[in-house]
Motif scaffolding. Structure first.
Motif, PDB file in Angstrom:
ATOM      1  N   ILE A 202       0.836  -1.208   0.000  1.00 15.21           N
ATOM      2  CA  ILE A 202       0.000   0.000   0.000  1.00 15.21           C
ATOM      3  C   ILE A 202       0.867   1.253   0.000  1.00 15.21           C
ATOM      4  N   THR A 203       1.912   1.271   0.806  1.00 16.00           N
ATOM      5  CA  THR A 203       2.796   2.440   0.855  1.00 16.00           C
ATOM      6  C   THR A 203       3.523   2.638  -0.459  1.00 16.00           C
ATOM      7  N   LEU A 204       3.988   1.543  -1.059  1.00 16.11           N
ATOM      8  CA  LEU A 204       4.654   1.642  -2.357  1.00 16.11           C
ATOM      9  C   LEU A 204       3.693   2.166  -3.425  1.00 16.11           C
ATOM     10  N   GLY A 205       2.444   1.726  -3.383  1.00 18.67           N
ATOM     11  CA  GLY A 205       1.458   2.255  -4.316  1.00 18.67           C
ATOM     12  C   GLY A 205       1.195   3.735  -4.104  1.00 18.67           C
ATOM     13  N   ALA A 210       1.766   9.347  -5.846  1.00 19.82           N
ATOM     14  CA  ALA A 210       2.270  10.692  -5.549  1.00 19.82           C
ATOM     15  C   ALA A 210       3.284  11.155  -6.589  1.00 19.82           C
ATOM     16  N   ASP A 211       4.127  10.234  -7.052  1.00 15.94           N
ATOM     17  CA  ASP A 211       5.102  10.601  -8.081  1.00 15.94           C
ATOM     18  C   ASP A 211       4.410  10.916  -9.403  1.00 15.94           C
ATOM     19  N   TYR A 212       3.345  10.187  -9.707  1.00 15.47           N
ATOM     20  CA  TYR A 212       2.593  10.437 -10.952  1.00 15.47           C
ATOM     21  C   TYR A 212       1.867  11.777 -10.907  1.00 15.47           C
ATOM     22  N   ILE A 294      13.775  15.802   2.619  1.00 16.52           N
ATOM     23  CA  ILE A 294      13.240  14.658   3.373  1.00 16.52           C
ATOM     24  C   ILE A 294      11.763  14.431   3.092  1.00 16.52           C
ATOM     25  N   HIS A 295      11.245  14.999   1.994  1.00 12.51           N
ATOM     26  CA  HIS A 295       9.845  14.784   1.644  1.00 12.51           C
ATOM     27  C   HIS A 295       9.558  13.303   1.413  1.00 12.51           C
ATOM     28  N   GLY A 296      10.425  12.631   0.676  1.00 17.22           N
ATOM     29  CA  GLY A 296      10.207  11.216   0.387  1.00 17.22           C
ATOM     30  C   GLY A 296      10.203  10.374   1.641  1.00 17.22           C
ATOM     31  N   PHE A 297      11.181  10.601   2.519  1.00 16.91           N
ATOM     32  CA  PHE A 297      11.261   9.855   3.769  1.00 16.91           C
ATOM     33  C   PHE A 297      10.023  10.089   4.628  1.00 16.91           C
ATOM     34  N   ALA A 298       9.642  11.371   4.790  1.00 21.11           N
ATOM     35  CA  ALA A 298       8.487  11.700   5.644  1.00 21.11           C
ATOM     36  C   ALA A 298       7.195  11.167   5.041  1.00 21.11           C
ATOM     37  N   PHE A 299       7.071  11.201   3.710  1.00 19.09           N
ATOM     38  CA  PHE A 299       5.842  10.715   3.074  1.00 19.09           C
ATOM     39  C   PHE A 299       5.682   9.213   3.278  1.00 19.09           C
ATOM     40  N   VAL A 300       6.749   8.451   3.068  1.00 17.31           N
ATOM     41  CA  VAL A 300       6.679   6.996   3.272  1.00 17.31           C
ATOM     42  C   VAL A 300       6.351   6.673   4.721  1.00 17.31           C
TER      43      VAL A 300
END
Length: 350
Positions: A202-205, A210-212, A294-300
Protein backbone atom coordinates in the motif's frame (compact mmCIF):
# COMPACT_ATOMS: atom_id res chain seq x y z
CA UNK A 1 40.66 -11.15 -31.17
CA UNK A 2 40.21 -10.00 -27.56
CA UNK A 3 41.73 -13.10 -25.93
CA UNK A 4 45.04 -11.40 -25.22
CA UNK A 5 43.61 -8.14 -23.89
CA UNK A 6 42.81 -8.92 -20.26
CA UNK A 7 41.12 -5.61 -19.39
CA UNK A 8 38.70 -5.96 -22.30
CA UNK A 9 38.30 -9.71 -21.91
CA UNK A 10 37.15 -9.36 -18.29
CA UNK A 11 34.51 -6.81 -19.26
CA UNK A 12 33.04 -8.76 -22.17
CA UNK A 13 30.10 -11.01 -21.35
CA UNK A 14 29.63 -12.74 -24.72
CA UNK A 15 30.45 -12.39 -28.43
CA UNK A 16 28.10 -13.42 -31.24
CA UNK A 17 28.76 -13.61 -34.99
CA UNK A 18 26.17 -11.68 -37.00
CA UNK A 19 26.93 -13.22 -40.39
CA UNK A 20 28.88 -16.05 -42.01
CA UNK A 21 31.72 -15.85 -42.77
CA UNK A 22 32.03 -13.76 -39.63
CA UNK A 23 32.85 -10.14 -40.36
CA UNK A 24 30.39 -8.50 -37.96
CA UNK A 25 30.19 -9.31 -34.27
CA UNK A 26 27.83 -8.34 -31.45
CA UNK A 27 29.68 -7.88 -28.17
CA UNK A 28 27.71 -7.78 -24.90
CA UNK A 29 29.56 -6.08 -22.08
CA UNK A 30 28.96 -6.91 -18.42
CA UNK A 31 27.01 -4.16 -16.58
CA UNK A 32 29.04 -1.91 -14.32
CA UNK A 33 28.50 -1.85 -10.58
CA UNK A 34 27.07 1.22 -8.83
CA UNK A 35 30.49 2.42 -7.66
CA UNK A 36 32.06 2.12 -11.12
CA UNK A 37 29.19 4.00 -12.77
CA UNK A 38 29.46 6.87 -10.29
CA UNK A 39 33.24 7.10 -10.74
CA UNK A 40 32.85 7.06 -14.55
CA UNK A 41 30.24 9.84 -14.45
CA UNK A 42 32.41 11.94 -12.17
CA UNK A 43 35.51 11.40 -14.32
CA UNK A 44 33.68 12.38 -17.53
CA UNK A 45 32.23 15.57 -15.96
CA UNK A 46 35.57 16.65 -14.49
CA UNK A 47 37.39 16.03 -17.81
CA UNK A 48 34.76 17.98 -19.76
CA UNK A 49 34.74 21.05 -17.51
CA UNK A 50 38.27 20.85 -16.11
CA UNK A 51 39.17 24.38 -17.22
CA UNK A 52 36.17 25.97 -15.49
CA UNK A 53 35.91 24.01 -12.25
CA UNK A 54 36.29 25.45 -8.78
CA UNK A 55 39.58 24.29 -7.27
CA UNK A 56 39.34 23.32 -3.63
CA UNK A 57 42.28 24.50 -1.55
CA UNK A 58 43.66 21.90 0.87
CA UNK A 59 45.86 23.51 3.50
CA UNK A 60 49.15 21.70 4.05
CA UNK A 61 51.56 22.07 6.95
CA UNK A 62 54.96 20.43 7.53
CA UNK A 63 56.76 19.34 10.67
CA UNK A 64 60.33 18.11 10.77
CA UNK A 65 60.59 14.68 12.37
CA UNK A 66 62.94 14.56 15.35
CA UNK A 67 64.52 11.70 17.26
CA UNK A 68 63.96 10.91 20.96
CA UNK A 69 66.61 13.44 22.02
CA UNK A 70 64.70 16.23 20.33
CA UNK A 71 67.33 16.83 17.63
CA UNK A 72 66.53 16.87 13.96
CA UNK A 73 67.56 13.77 12.13
CA UNK A 74 70.86 14.20 10.34
CA UNK A 75 70.44 11.24 8.03
CA UNK A 76 69.50 11.78 4.42
CA UNK A 77 66.84 11.96 3.13
CA UNK A 78 65.08 14.46 5.40
CA UNK A 79 61.74 13.31 6.80
CA UNK A 80 58.70 15.47 7.44
CA UNK A 81 55.22 14.94 8.83
CA UNK A 82 52.74 16.44 6.37
CA UNK A 83 49.34 17.37 7.82
CA UNK A 84 46.33 18.15 5.59
CA UNK A 85 43.31 20.25 6.49
CA UNK A 86 40.99 17.34 5.58
CA UNK A 87 41.49 13.57 5.18
CA UNK A 88 42.24 12.37 1.65
CA UNK A 89 42.60 8.92 0.15
CA UNK A 90 46.07 7.54 -0.37
CA UNK A 91 45.62 7.59 -4.16
CA UNK A 92 44.63 11.30 -4.12
CA UNK A 93 47.70 12.21 -2.05
CA UNK A 94 49.97 10.24 -4.37
CA UNK A 95 48.41 11.90 -7.41
CA UNK A 96 48.98 15.36 -5.94
CA UNK A 97 52.61 14.60 -5.08
CA UNK A 98 53.17 13.13 -8.55
CA UNK A 99 51.73 16.23 -10.20
CA UNK A 100 54.16 18.29 -8.10
CA UNK A 101 57.06 16.24 -9.46
CA UNK A 102 57.71 14.01 -6.42
CA UNK A 103 56.17 10.60 -7.21
CA UNK A 104 58.14 8.53 -4.66
CA UNK A 105 58.02 10.90 -1.73
CA UNK A 106 55.15 9.31 0.25
CA UNK A 107 55.92 6.75 2.93
CA UNK A 108 55.37 3.08 2.25
CA UNK A 109 52.79 0.87 3.98
CA UNK A 110 49.69 3.02 3.55
CA UNK A 111 46.55 1.07 2.64
CA UNK A 112 44.84 1.73 -0.67
CA UNK A 113 41.40 3.28 -0.39
CA UNK A 114 41.99 4.52 3.19
CA UNK A 115 41.84 8.22 4.05
CA UNK A 116 44.75 9.90 5.81
CA UNK A 117 45.14 13.38 7.24
CA UNK A 118 48.72 13.01 8.45
CA UNK A 119 51.42 11.21 6.43
CA UNK A 120 55.20 11.05 6.34
CA UNK A 121 57.21 12.24 3.36
CA UNK A 122 60.93 12.14 2.65
CA UNK A 123 63.14 13.99 0.15
CA UNK A 124 66.80 14.78 -0.32
CA UNK A 125 68.01 17.20 2.34
CA UNK A 126 70.28 18.90 -0.20
CA UNK A 127 67.26 20.12 -2.20
CA UNK A 128 65.65 23.50 -1.61
CA UNK A 129 63.29 22.73 1.25
CA UNK A 130 61.13 25.85 0.92
CA UNK A 131 60.70 25.42 -2.82
CA UNK A 132 59.58 21.81 -2.36
CA UNK A 133 57.04 22.79 0.31
CA UNK A 134 55.64 25.57 -1.88
CA UNK A 135 55.30 23.24 -4.86
CA UNK A 136 53.52 20.61 -2.78
CA UNK A 137 51.11 23.18 -1.34
CA UNK A 138 50.21 24.37 -4.83
CA UNK A 139 49.62 20.77 -5.92
CA UNK A 140 46.88 20.36 -3.32
CA UNK A 141 44.61 22.81 -5.15
CA UNK A 142 42.38 20.21 -6.79
CA UNK A 143 38.96 20.36 -8.45
CA UNK A 144 36.24 18.61 -6.45
CA UNK A 145 32.91 19.84 -7.88
CA UNK A 146 30.83 16.73 -7.15
CA UNK A 147 30.30 16.54 -3.41
CA UNK A 148 27.76 13.73 -3.73
CA UNK A 149 25.64 11.98 -6.34
CA UNK A 150 21.97 12.97 -6.04
CA UNK A 151 20.51 11.33 -9.12
CA UNK A 152 21.99 8.34 -10.92
CA UNK A 153 21.15 6.16 -13.89
CA UNK A 154 19.13 3.02 -14.41
CA UNK A 155 22.01 0.63 -13.69
CA UNK A 156 22.60 2.01 -10.21
CA UNK A 157 18.85 2.31 -9.60
CA UNK A 158 18.41 -1.36 -10.50
CA UNK A 159 21.17 -2.35 -8.11
CA UNK A 160 19.61 -0.26 -5.33
CA UNK A 161 16.20 -1.83 -6.02
CA UNK A 162 17.64 -5.34 -5.78
CA UNK A 163 19.33 -4.59 -2.47
CA UNK A 164 16.15 -3.00 -1.08
CA UNK A 165 14.09 -6.06 -2.05
CA UNK A 166 16.64 -8.37 -0.42
CA UNK A 167 16.61 -6.24 2.74
CA UNK A 168 12.81 -6.48 2.99
CA UNK A 169 12.83 -10.25 2.32
CA UNK A 170 15.52 -10.96 4.90
CA UNK A 171 13.80 -8.79 7.51
CA UNK A 172 10.50 -10.63 6.93
CA UNK A 173 12.18 -14.03 7.25
CA UNK A 174 13.94 -12.98 10.44
CA UNK A 175 10.64 -11.66 11.81
CA UNK A 176 8.83 -14.95 11.15
CA UNK A 177 11.44 -16.90 13.08
CA UNK A 178 11.53 -14.37 15.92
CA UNK A 179 7.74 -14.32 16.37
CA UNK A 180 7.68 -18.12 16.02
CA UNK A 181 10.24 -18.42 18.80
CA UNK A 182 8.59 -15.70 20.91
CA UNK A 183 5.02 -17.06 20.74
CA UNK A 184 5.77 -20.72 20.12
CA UNK A 185 3.47 -20.85 17.08
CA UNK A 186 4.33 -20.33 13.42
CA UNK A 187 0.87 -18.93 12.70
CA UNK A 188 1.53 -15.79 14.75
CA UNK A 189 4.57 -14.98 12.61
CA UNK A 190 2.74 -15.69 9.37
CA UNK A 191 -0.16 -13.40 10.29
CA UNK A 192 2.27 -10.61 11.22
CA UNK A 193 4.18 -10.92 7.93
CA UNK A 194 0.97 -10.84 5.87
CA UNK A 195 0.11 -7.53 7.54
CA UNK A 196 3.63 -6.22 6.86
CA UNK A 197 3.45 -7.17 3.18
CA UNK A 198 0.12 -5.34 2.98
CA UNK A 199 1.71 -2.24 4.54
CA UNK A 200 4.65 -2.26 2.11
CA UNK A 201 2.47 -2.72 -0.98
CA UNK A 202 0.00 0.00 0.00
CA UNK A 203 2.80 2.44 0.86
CA UNK A 204 4.65 1.64 -2.36
CA UNK A 205 1.46 2.25 -4.32
CA UNK A 206 0.99 5.59 -2.56
CA UNK A 207 4.54 6.59 -3.54
CA UNK A 208 3.82 5.68 -7.18
CA UNK A 209 0.58 7.70 -7.20
CA UNK A 210 2.27 10.69 -5.55
CA UNK A 211 5.10 10.60 -8.08
CA UNK A 212 2.59 10.44 -10.95
CA UNK A 213 0.53 13.35 -9.62
CA UNK A 214 3.18 15.65 -8.14
CA UNK A 215 6.53 14.30 -9.38
CA UNK A 216 9.87 14.34 -7.53
CA UNK A 217 9.03 11.27 -5.45
CA UNK A 218 11.80 8.90 -6.46
CA UNK A 219 12.90 5.95 -4.35
CA UNK A 220 16.33 6.60 -2.83
CA UNK A 221 18.32 5.26 0.10
CA UNK A 222 16.43 7.43 2.62
CA UNK A 223 13.12 6.13 1.32
CA UNK A 224 14.34 2.53 1.57
CA UNK A 225 15.27 3.22 5.19
CA UNK A 226 11.75 4.59 5.72
CA UNK A 227 10.22 1.37 4.33
CA UNK A 228 12.30 -0.71 6.74
CA UNK A 229 11.26 1.59 9.60
CA UNK A 230 7.60 1.10 8.66
CA UNK A 231 8.16 -2.67 8.83
CA UNK A 232 9.56 -2.34 12.34
CA UNK A 233 6.77 -0.04 13.51
CA UNK A 234 4.02 -2.25 12.12
CA UNK A 235 5.57 -5.37 13.65
CA UNK A 236 5.95 -3.68 17.02
CA UNK A 237 2.28 -2.72 17.06
CA UNK A 238 1.25 -6.21 15.95
CA UNK A 239 3.40 -7.94 18.56
CA UNK A 240 1.88 -5.79 21.34
CA UNK A 241 -1.62 -7.01 20.45
CA UNK A 242 -0.43 -10.60 19.90
CA UNK A 243 1.24 -10.58 23.29
CA UNK A 244 -2.02 -9.47 24.93
CA UNK A 245 -3.86 -12.23 23.02
CA UNK A 246 -1.40 -14.82 24.28
CA UNK A 247 -1.71 -13.47 27.81
CA UNK A 248 -5.50 -13.67 27.69
CA UNK A 249 -5.39 -17.15 26.17
CA UNK A 250 -3.70 -18.34 29.36
CA UNK A 251 -6.78 -17.25 31.31
CA UNK A 252 -9.22 -18.81 28.82
CA UNK A 253 -7.72 -22.26 28.73
CA UNK A 254 -5.28 -21.59 25.87
CA UNK A 255 -8.12 -21.44 23.31
CA UNK A 256 -8.29 -18.65 20.73
CA UNK A 257 -11.75 -17.23 19.99
CA UNK A 258 -13.02 -14.15 18.12
CA UNK A 259 -14.32 -12.71 21.40
CA UNK A 260 -10.90 -13.10 23.02
CA UNK A 261 -9.19 -11.35 20.09
CA UNK A 262 -11.76 -8.53 20.18
CA UNK A 263 -11.27 -8.01 23.91
CA UNK A 264 -7.47 -8.02 23.50
CA UNK A 265 -7.69 -5.36 20.79
CA UNK A 266 -9.92 -3.19 23.00
CA UNK A 267 -7.45 -3.48 25.88
CA UNK A 268 -4.57 -2.19 23.70
CA UNK A 269 -6.60 0.21 21.53
CA UNK A 270 -5.80 3.33 23.57
CA UNK A 271 -2.08 2.59 23.37
CA UNK A 272 -2.29 2.00 19.60
CA UNK A 273 -4.23 5.21 18.92
CA UNK A 274 -2.10 7.44 21.16
CA UNK A 275 1.17 6.12 19.75
CA UNK A 276 -0.08 6.48 16.18
CA UNK A 277 -1.38 10.03 16.64
CA UNK A 278 1.85 11.15 18.31
CA UNK A 279 4.01 9.70 15.55
CA UNK A 280 1.79 11.06 12.78
CA UNK A 281 1.98 14.55 14.29
CA UNK A 282 5.78 14.50 14.20
CA UNK A 283 5.82 13.15 10.65
CA UNK A 284 3.41 15.87 9.48
CA UNK A 285 5.79 18.48 10.85
CA UNK A 286 8.70 16.79 9.01
CA UNK A 287 6.78 16.61 5.75
CA UNK A 288 5.44 20.18 5.68
CA UNK A 289 8.31 21.99 7.43
CA UNK A 290 11.34 19.76 6.86
CA UNK A 291 12.10 20.86 3.30
CA UNK A 292 12.24 18.93 0.02
CA UNK A 293 15.27 16.85 0.99
CA UNK A 294 13.24 14.66 3.37
CA UNK A 295 9.84 14.78 1.64
CA UNK A 296 10.21 11.22 0.39
CA UNK A 297 11.26 9.85 3.77
CA UNK A 298 8.49 11.70 5.64
CA UNK A 299 5.84 10.71 3.07
CA UNK A 300 6.68 7.00 3.27
CA UNK A 301 6.72 7.12 7.06
CA UNK A 302 3.43 9.02 7.22
CA UNK A 303 1.56 6.67 4.91
CA UNK A 304 3.23 3.59 6.43
CA UNK A 305 2.31 4.50 10.01
CA UNK A 306 -1.34 5.11 9.09
CA UNK A 307 -1.56 1.88 7.10
CA UNK A 308 0.37 -0.11 9.71
CA UNK A 309 -1.92 1.04 12.51
CA UNK A 310 -5.11 -0.23 10.90
CA UNK A 311 -3.53 -3.35 9.37
CA UNK A 312 -2.58 -4.59 12.83
CA UNK A 313 -6.23 -4.57 13.89
CA UNK A 314 -8.06 -5.37 10.67
CA UNK A 315 -5.59 -7.67 8.89
CA UNK A 316 -3.13 -9.32 11.32
CA UNK A 317 -5.72 -10.34 13.91
CA UNK A 318 -8.31 -11.70 11.41
CA UNK A 319 -5.52 -13.61 9.64
CA UNK A 320 -4.51 -15.12 12.98
CA UNK A 321 -8.07 -16.30 13.52
CA UNK A 322 -8.12 -17.69 9.99
CA UNK A 323 -4.90 -19.64 10.53
CA UNK A 324 -5.96 -20.92 13.95
CA UNK A 325 -9.38 -21.83 12.61
CA UNK A 326 -7.74 -24.66 10.71
CA UNK A 327 -7.24 -26.50 14.00
CA UNK A 328 -10.15 -28.48 15.48
CA UNK A 329 -9.22 -27.36 18.98
CA UNK A 330 -9.78 -23.70 18.07
CA UNK A 331 -13.57 -23.71 17.70
CA UNK A 332 -15.26 -20.53 18.87
CA UNK A 333 -16.70 -20.49 22.37
CA UNK A 334 -20.04 -18.85 23.24
CA UNK A 335 -19.83 -15.09 23.73
CA UNK A 336 -19.07 -14.13 27.33
CA UNK A 337 -20.42 -10.96 28.87
CA UNK A 338 -17.71 -10.43 31.47
CA UNK A 339 -14.41 -8.72 30.66
CA UNK A 340 -11.22 -10.73 30.57
CA UNK A 341 -9.32 -10.55 33.82
CA UNK A 342 -5.61 -10.80 34.30
CA UNK A 343 -4.11 -14.00 35.69
CA UNK A 344 -3.18 -12.39 38.97
CA UNK A 345 -6.75 -11.09 39.49
CA UNK A 346 -8.23 -14.51 38.86
CA UNK A 347 -5.78 -16.08 41.28
CA UNK A 348 -6.73 -13.52 43.92
CA UNK A 349 -10.45 -14.26 43.61
CA UNK A 350 -9.92 -18.00 43.82
Amino acid sequence: MIHGIKSIKDAVKSVYALNAPAQLFAIYVKPLSAGKVQEKIKEDIVNTFKDNLYAEKIDVSFEVLKDVSGQEKESSPAQFRMTLSKPLKKEVIEEALTSAGYPNMLEQGLESGMEYQTVKIAFNSQQNEEAIKSTIKNAFEMPNPLKRVVSIGATVAGEMKSRAILAVIFSCIATIFYVWFRFGDFKFGSAAIIAVIHDILITLGAVAVADYLFGNMKIDSAMVAAFLTVIGYSLNDTIVIFDRIRENMGVRGNVLTPQLVNDSINQTLSRTILTGITTIGVLCALFFLGGPEIHGFAFVMLVGIIVGTYSTIFIACPMLLKWKGLDSASQALPRQNFPIQRRREVAKNT
